[in-house]
Structure formats: structure tokens, C-alpha cells
Design a protein around this motif. Structure first.
Motif, PDB file in Angstrom:
ATOM      1  N   UNK A  54     -14.634  -8.824 -31.195  1.00 11.70           N
ATOM      2  CA  UNK A  54     -15.645  -8.169 -30.365  1.00 11.70           C
ATOM      3  C   UNK A  54     -17.059  -8.582 -30.746  1.00 11.70           C
ATOM      4  N   UNK A  55     -17.219  -9.034 -31.969  1.00 10.01           N
ATOM      5  CA  UNK A  55     -18.558  -9.421 -32.414  1.00 10.01           C
ATOM      6  C   UNK A  55     -19.024 -10.744 -31.810  1.00 10.01           C
ATOM      7  N   UNK A  56     -18.166 -11.433 -31.071  1.00 13.19           N
ATOM      8  CA  UNK A  56     -18.625 -12.645 -30.403  1.00 13.19           C
ATOM      9  C   UNK A  56     -19.663 -12.318 -29.330  1.00 13.19           C
ATOM     10  N   UNK A  57     -19.636 -11.082 -28.825  1.00  9.86           N
ATOM     11  CA  UNK A  57     -20.590 -10.687 -27.784  1.00  9.86           C
ATOM     12  C   UNK A  57     -22.018 -10.652 -28.334  1.00  9.86           C
ATOM     13  N   UNK A  58     -22.294  -9.881 -29.416  1.00  7.45           N
ATOM     14  CA  UNK A  58     -23.663  -9.957 -29.953  1.00  7.45           C
ATOM     15  C   UNK A  58     -24.005 -11.337 -30.508  1.00  7.45           C
ATOM     16  N   UNK A  59     -22.997 -12.062 -31.014  1.00  6.30           N
ATOM     17  CA  UNK A  59     -23.269 -13.406 -31.526  1.00  6.30           C
ATOM     18  C   UNK A  59     -23.875 -14.291 -30.435  1.00  6.30           C
ATOM     19  N   UNK A  60     -23.316 -14.231 -29.249  1.00  2.00           N
ATOM     20  CA  UNK A  60     -23.807 -15.074 -28.159  1.00  2.00           C
ATOM     21  C   UNK A  60     -25.053 -14.507 -27.486  1.00  2.00           C
ATOM     22  N   UNK A  61     -25.358 -13.225 -27.719  1.00  2.00           N
ATOM     23  CA  UNK A  61     -26.600 -12.664 -27.192  1.00  2.00           C
ATOM     24  C   UNK A  61     -27.818 -13.212 -27.936  1.00  2.00           C
ATOM     25  N   UNK A  62     -27.585 -13.919 -29.033  1.00  2.00           N
ATOM     26  CA  UNK A  62     -28.670 -14.554 -29.780  1.00  2.00           C
ATOM     27  C   UNK A  62     -29.479 -15.493 -28.884  1.00  2.00           C
ATOM     28  N   UNK A  63     -28.806 -16.252 -28.049  1.00  2.00           N
ATOM     29  CA  UNK A  63     -29.477 -17.244 -27.215  1.00  2.00           C
ATOM     30  C   UNK A  63     -30.404 -16.590 -26.190  1.00  2.00           C
ATOM     31  N   UNK A  64     -29.924 -15.648 -25.361  1.00  3.80           N
ATOM     32  CA  UNK A  64     -30.847 -15.008 -24.414  1.00  3.80           C
ATOM     33  C   UNK A  64     -31.918 -14.179 -25.108  1.00  3.80           C
ATOM     34  N   UNK A  65     -31.620 -13.616 -26.292  1.00  5.29           N
ATOM     35  CA  UNK A  65     -32.626 -12.841 -27.008  1.00  5.29           C
ATOM     36  C   UNK A  65     -33.822 -13.710 -27.371  1.00  5.29           C
ATOM     37  N   UNK A  66     -33.570 -14.863 -27.972  1.00  7.99           N
ATOM     38  CA  UNK A  66     -34.670 -15.733 -28.381  1.00  7.99           C
ATOM     39  C   UNK A  66     -35.480 -16.211 -27.178  1.00  7.99           C
ATOM     40  N   UNK A  67     -34.791 -16.545 -26.093  1.00 11.68           N
ATOM     41  CA  UNK A  67     -35.488 -17.013 -24.892  1.00 11.68           C
ATOM     42  C   UNK A  67     -36.298 -15.886 -24.253  1.00 11.68           C
ATOM     43  N   UNK A  68     -35.697 -14.686 -24.145  1.00 10.52           N
ATOM     44  CA  UNK A  68     -36.379 -13.562 -23.504  1.00 10.52           C
ATOM     45  C   UNK A  68     -37.637 -13.171 -24.271  1.00 10.52           C
ATOM     46  N   UNK A  69     -37.553 -13.125 -25.596  1.00  6.74           N
ATOM     47  CA  UNK A  69     -38.726 -12.788 -26.402  1.00  6.74           C
ATOM     48  C   UNK A  69     -39.810 -13.843 -26.212  1.00  6.74           C
ATOM     49  N   UNK A  70     -39.415 -15.107 -26.218  1.00  5.97           N
ATOM     50  CA  UNK A  70     -40.388 -16.181 -26.034  1.00  5.97           C
ATOM     51  C   UNK A  70     -41.078 -16.118 -24.683  1.00  5.97           C
ATOM     52  N   UNK A  71     -40.313 -15.877 -23.622  1.00  8.68           N
ATOM     53  CA  UNK A  71     -40.901 -15.816 -22.287  1.00  8.68           C
ATOM     54  C   UNK A  71     -41.840 -14.620 -22.139  1.00  8.68           C
ATOM     55  N   UNK A  72     -41.433 -13.485 -22.704  1.00  3.00           N
ATOM     56  CA  UNK A  72     -42.305 -12.309 -22.611  1.00  3.00           C
ATOM     57  C   UNK A  72     -43.629 -12.553 -23.334  1.00  3.00           C
ATOM     58  N   UNK A  73     -43.537 -13.070 -24.550  1.00  2.00           N
ATOM     59  CA  UNK A  73     -44.752 -13.315 -25.313  1.00  2.00           C
ATOM     60  C   UNK A  73     -45.634 -14.367 -24.645  1.00  2.00           C
TER      61      UNK A  73
END
Length: 219
Positions: A54-73
Motif C-alpha cells: 500500500x505504501x507504493x501510493x505515497x511513494x509515487x505521490x512524490x513526483x506530483x508533490x514536487x511538481x505541484x510545489x514548484x508550480x505554486x511557488x
């Protein structure tokens, strides 16, 4: 307001993304370098951590997290975007330097998946495209910490306590996920945290960040 007027200030920050293609290229090269032997980072602690798909889900959320933070900033806090990019570039390239100087890997991946379901097949796909080498320190850890640090440092988000805590919790889950899907060992996570703290103090401490100010475009 014309579209060109909106694009002009964002275009000024694009130089802070120039490190990314170079990092990706060097990552691919390091992943394909022949290694006759490597330092295995696993410890007895890792044997006590169960495999949990089940932890593969947060593991793969790493990619959209980094992109989303970058775009917002990039859109709302250009100073925060610059610091975020400096943090990621320093931690990612320092990680690659460590991989090159100290070839490392871990031997924790199960030879046969304990269960057959969509999530375990997903993990098997990750194993196929990502080797078990170049794990110390974990860039999943330094990237997660960097995203959380950037969000907590963002002036526009200081009143958004729920969002800030949500990003922090997600960062913790991503760090833990690397252990539960056997992508990293405890030492990989610990070294990623140490590297993140060292670089974070450099980048987010106002006085130390002055060293990077000549790179910054005016707001």
C-alpha cells in the motif's frame, strides 16, 4: 493585462530549472555504469520492517508533490521558488556525488512478491525501471523534505495550517514508503534526512542564503 506581461516574470525564473536536465542525464548515466561491487546499506533494522504494497501510493505521490510545489511557488512566491530550486539542485547533485564516490545499493527487494495484486505488480514495475543501487542518500527523502520545507517557508501559506500540515504528513509518508516497499534501507533514509537538514539550513537561513542572491531575478 496581456499574456506576455504574465509570462515575463515567470520566464525570468526559468534559469533555476536549468539544473534539472543535467541531473536527469547524470542520473541515467550513473544508473547504467557497470558496478563490480557496492556497499550494501541494509541493517538488521530493515529486516524487521514488513513489506507493505500500500505504501507504493505515497511513494509515487512524490513526483506530483514536487511538481505541484514548484508550480505554486513559481506563480505565487518567486523568492520561495528560487530557494526551492537551489535546495533541490544542491541535494540532488550532492547525492549523485556520493553515489559516484561510494557505490552503494541495498539487497532488500523480495525475489518473489508475497502477494499478487495491482499494487505488487506496480512495485514490480518500479523495480524493473529503477535499480537497487544509488540509494544512499535517498533522493525521495531529500525531495520530500525540500517540498515540505518550501511550503512551510512560503509566506502566502502561513495562514493555511491544514495545507502545511497535510504536506508535512505526506512527506513523512513518502519517507516511510521507501522502507515499506523495499526501495531503500534505514541508512538511506537517515542520510537523506541529514543531507536535507544541512542544505536546508544553508538555503532557508536568511544570512546564509545571501551567497545565492546574485542569482536571483528581481521580483
Amino acid at each position: 493585462m496581456r499574456l506576455s506581461d504574465l509570462w515575463r516574470p515567470i520566464r525570468a525564473e526559468m534559469k533555476y530549472l536549468l539544473w534539472l536536465p543535467l541531473y536527469l542525464l547524470s542520473f541515467v548515466i550513473l544508473e547504467r555504469l557497470p558496478i563490480s561491487g557496492y556497499w550494501a546499506t541494509q541493517t538488521p533494522w530493515d529486516q524487521a520492517i514488513p513489506f507493505c504494497e500500500w505504501f507504493v501510493i505515497p511513494y509515487c505521490l512524490w513526483y506530483p508533490l514536487l511538481v505541484a510545489v514548484g508550480l505554486y511557488l513559481l506563480a505565487r512566491d518567486r523568492e520561495g521558488f528560487r530557494r526551492y530550486m537551489v535546495f533541490l539542485s544542491l541535494t540532488f547533485f550532492l547525492s549523485e556525488l556520493i553515489w559516484f564516490l561510494i557505490p552503494n545499493g541495498q539487497d532488500l527487494r523480495p525475489l518473489v512478491m508475497p502477494r499478487d495484486n495491482l499494487l505488487t505488480r506496480w512495485i514490480a514495475g518500479l523495480y524493473a525501471i529503477d535499480t537497487n543501487t544509488n540509494v544512499f542518500p535517498s533522493v525521495h527523502v531529500v525531495g520530500s523534505v525540500g517540498a515540505a520545507w518550501a511550503v512551510w517557508n512560503c509566506r502566502r501559506l502561513r495562514s493555511r495550517r491544514a495545507l502545511r500540515w497535510a504536506v508535512a504528513v505526506l512527506a513523512v509518508l513518502i519517507c516511510l514508503s521507501t522502507l515499506f516497499i523495499k526501495q531503500h534501507a534505514c541508512l538511506d533514509v537517515l542520510s537523506g534526512l541529514v543531507l536535507s537538514l544541512a542544505v536546508g539550513l544553508l538555503v532557508y537561513h536568511r544570512n546564509l542564503y545571501r551567497a545565492f542572491r546574485p542569482l536571483a531575478a528581481p521580483d
